[in-house]
Design a protein around this motif. Structure first.
Motif, PDB file in Angstrom:
ATOM      1  N   GLN A  88      47.189  57.218  48.447  1.00 28.22           N
ATOM      2  CA  GLN A  88      46.749  58.568  48.828  1.00 28.22           C
ATOM      3  C   GLN A  88      47.260  58.915  50.227  1.00 28.22           C
ATOM      4  O   GLN A  88      47.706  60.035  50.468  1.00 28.22           O
ATOM      5  CB  GLN A  88      45.220  58.640  48.777  1.00 28.22           C
ATOM      6  CG  GLN A  88      44.685  60.065  48.747  1.00 28.22           C
ATOM      7  CD  GLN A  88      43.191  60.098  48.431  1.00 28.22           C
ATOM      8  OE1 GLN A  88      42.546  59.072  48.232  1.00 28.22           O
ATOM      9  NE2 GLN A  88      42.640  61.289  48.387  1.00 28.22           N
ATOM     10  N   ASP A 142      44.240  52.662  45.999  1.00 24.70           N
ATOM     11  CA  ASP A 142      43.996  54.114  45.917  1.00 24.70           C
ATOM     12  C   ASP A 142      44.135  54.766  47.296  1.00 24.70           C
ATOM     13  O   ASP A 142      44.827  55.773  47.466  1.00 24.70           O
ATOM     14  CB  ASP A 142      42.584  54.350  45.364  1.00 24.70           C
ATOM     15  CG  ASP A 142      42.339  55.781  44.955  1.00 24.70           C
ATOM     16  OD1 ASP A 142      42.520  56.092  43.764  1.00 24.70           O
ATOM     17  OD2 ASP A 142      41.973  56.595  45.827  1.00 24.70           O
ATOM     18  N   GLY A 148      50.994  59.534  50.054  1.00 20.70           N
ATOM     19  CA  GLY A 148      51.184  60.829  49.392  1.00 20.70           C
ATOM     20  C   GLY A 148      50.878  62.010  50.289  1.00 20.70           C
ATOM     21  O   GLY A 148      51.454  63.091  50.124  1.00 20.70           O
ATOM     22  N   SER A 149      49.980  61.811  51.257  1.00 22.86           N
ATOM     23  CA  SER A 149      49.642  62.912  52.180  1.00 22.86           C
ATOM     24  C   SER A 149      50.814  63.231  53.110  1.00 22.86           C
ATOM     25  O   SER A 149      50.902  64.325  53.660  1.00 22.86           O
ATOM     26  CB  SER A 149      48.401  62.553  53.007  1.00 22.86           C
ATOM     27  OG  SER A 149      48.707  61.552  53.975  1.00 22.86           O
ATOM     28  N   LYS A 162      49.090  57.876  40.664  1.00 23.35           N
ATOM     29  CA  LYS A 162      48.252  59.094  40.693  1.00 23.35           C
ATOM     30  C   LYS A 162      48.619  59.980  41.884  1.00 23.35           C
ATOM     31  O   LYS A 162      48.406  61.189  41.857  1.00 23.35           O
ATOM     32  CB  LYS A 162      46.767  58.716  40.790  1.00 23.35           C
ATOM     33  CG  LYS A 162      46.212  58.069  39.528  1.00 23.35           C
ATOM     34  CD  LYS A 162      44.698  57.955  39.589  1.00 23.35           C
ATOM     35  CE  LYS A 162      44.235  56.933  40.602  1.00 23.35           C
ATOM     36  NZ  LYS A 162      42.764  56.776  40.657  1.00 23.35           N
ATOM     37  N   TYR A 163      49.167  59.350  42.934  1.00 21.49           N
ATOM     38  CA  TYR A 163      49.443  60.088  44.176  1.00 21.49           C
ATOM     39  C   TYR A 163      50.922  60.154  44.529  1.00 21.49           C
ATOM     40  O   TYR A 163      51.317  60.955  45.376  1.00 21.49           O
ATOM     41  CB  TYR A 163      48.703  59.422  45.342  1.00 21.49           C
ATOM     42  CG  TYR A 163      47.224  59.256  45.101  1.00 21.49           C
ATOM     43  CD1 TYR A 163      46.357  60.348  45.210  1.00 21.49           C
ATOM     44  CD2 TYR A 163      46.696  58.016  44.737  1.00 21.49           C
ATOM     45  CE1 TYR A 163      44.993  60.197  44.976  1.00 21.49           C
ATOM     46  CE2 TYR A 163      45.339  57.861  44.506  1.00 21.49           C
ATOM     47  CZ  TYR A 163      44.493  58.957  44.620  1.00 21.49           C
ATOM     48  OH  TYR A 163      43.152  58.806  44.379  1.00 21.49           O
ATOM     49  N   LEU A 164      51.739  59.289  43.912  1.00 20.05           N
ATOM     50  CA  LEU A 164      53.140  59.171  44.311  1.00 20.05           C
ATOM     51  C   LEU A 164      54.063  59.327  43.102  1.00 20.05           C
ATOM     52  O   LEU A 164      53.749  58.877  42.004  1.00 20.05           O
ATOM     53  CB  LEU A 164      53.380  57.796  44.956  1.00 20.05           C
ATOM     54  CG  LEU A 164      52.597  57.520  46.238  1.00 20.05           C
ATOM     55  CD1 LEU A 164      52.692  56.044  46.610  1.00 20.05           C
ATOM     56  CD2 LEU A 164      53.095  58.389  47.384  1.00 20.05           C
ATOM     57  N   LYS A 224      54.734  62.843  48.772  1.00 21.08           N
ATOM     58  CA  LYS A 224      54.491  62.114  47.527  1.00 21.08           C
ATOM     59  C   LYS A 224      55.776  61.639  46.856  1.00 21.08           C
ATOM     60  O   LYS A 224      55.747  60.854  45.912  1.00 21.08           O
ATOM     61  CB  LYS A 224      53.647  62.951  46.559  1.00 21.08           C
ATOM     62  CG  LYS A 224      54.299  64.154  45.939  1.00 21.08           C
ATOM     63  CD  LYS A 224      53.262  64.965  45.178  1.00 21.08           C
ATOM     64  CE  LYS A 224      53.869  66.056  44.320  1.00 21.08           C
ATOM     65  NZ  LYS A 224      54.535  65.558  43.120  1.00 21.08           N
TER      66      LYS A 224
END
Length: 324
Positions: free
Chosen positions: A229, A225, A232-233, A270-272, A236
């Protein structure tokens, strides 16, 4: 060949500034990478122009999935590495004395233009410690219209990285973990320089990231996670390759299970926008639109681009960051 990025010190000592180890090397000794030697107070590259292996590979093998899919590339490598990962897949050329050959620059360029190759991938060992040679060849290849690809652990200082980046078209960077303790224990390095490399490279070239998932070491849901994340910051749309670990070199832990990889992919998604599983036969590694799930690239058909036009999904118009 005299090295770039070092300073001369008293008593014929030198300090190397190529990578974050910043080795201070006494006369007659080599750095941690085993490829840079202090000879009478001058730092010499021991692997300049010395090739341990070369081959033509599908670009997907690097792995690069969003960089000219379906193409071939000439892969070349030398010896030495500035990390010492317990699970190293190429330890024979990274840490042992290897048989080498010397190939003329013009012949490398010729090979890079042959068999439908789009350019040169610097890989197998850690290419950044062949810095002088990679920098030289990348400039030559660029002038000849070839693409330059770096498959790297990202463990390099900012200044040499910034000098090299304008000549690099694509990078696959290993992000071995998002925990510094993992880097220290298992890879004999540190996390922050790799993160900085990813941040800098993402601003100037095509970047994809590979994480080797070692069950029980960097496979927890919290860590995946956190890793996804962080990527993705930055962007993404950066492709993340979650690679299956097999026992190798000093690490004898059991191979990573299929279920662990699938769960890691679910968390990362969820992030990428693009997450792939590597080192697993028969898995679906086609590329789908992150907006409407339309198939963009069919990898069962050697990387056929089928759902993109003018860098947009033909079905929903979503902007797609794939070079083809």
């Amino acid at each position: 060949m005299e090295c770039m990025y070092y300073e001369k010190k008293e008593n014929n000592m030198v300090k190397c500034h190529l990578c974050p180890h910043n080795c201070t090397i006494q006369d007659g000794n080599i750095g941690i990478c085993k490829a840079r030697k202090n000879i009478n107070g001058t730092l010499i590259s021991l692997n300049y122009g010395k090739i341990t292996s070369y081959a033509y590979d599908p670009i997907e093998k690097k792995p690069l999935y969003h960089f000219y899919p379906g193409s071939n590339i000439l892969s070349i490598g030398s010896f030495g590495c500035n990390l010492a990962c317990d699970f190293c897949q190429n330890w024979e050329i990274a840490h042992e004395d290897s048989l080498t050959m010397e190939i003329e620059d013009d012949d490398i360029i010729l090979l890079g233009k042959s068999r439908g190759s789009i350019g040169i991938a610097y890989t197998y060992n850690e290419p950044s410690i062949s810095y002088e040679y990679v920098y030289h060849m990348a400039k030559l290849a660029k002038r000849e219209g070839l693409k330059n690809v770096l498959v790297t652990n990202g463990y390099i200082n900012e200044e040499p990285l910034k000098q090299l980046l304008p000549h690099i078209d694509g990078m696959n960077i290993d992000l071995k973990s998002i925990e510094d303790d993992y880097y220290k224990r298992i890879c004999k390095g540190s996390l922050k320089p790799v993160q900085r490399t990813i941040e800098l490279a993402s601003k100037s070239t095509h970047v994809e990231i590979t994480t080797l998932i070692v069950e029980g070491e960097n496979s927890s849901e919290d860590e995946i996670d956190k890793l996804a994340q962080w990527i993705g910051s930055i962007d993404k749309a950066t492709p993340l390759h979650l690679s299956k670990y097999f026992p190798a070199y000093k690490m004898k832990l059991p191979e990573t299970t299929y279920d662990t990889l699938v769960r890691a992919k679910e968390i990362a998604k969820k992030y990428l926008d693009y997450v792939y599983i590597g080192n697993v036969w028969g898995i679906d590694n086609n590329t789908y639109c992150p907006n409407c799930t339309n198939q963009l690239i069919n990898r069962y058909d050697r990387g056929e681009v089928k759902g993109i036009k003018d860098n947009r999904c033909v079905k929903c118009g979503e902007k797609i960051n794939i070079l083809y």
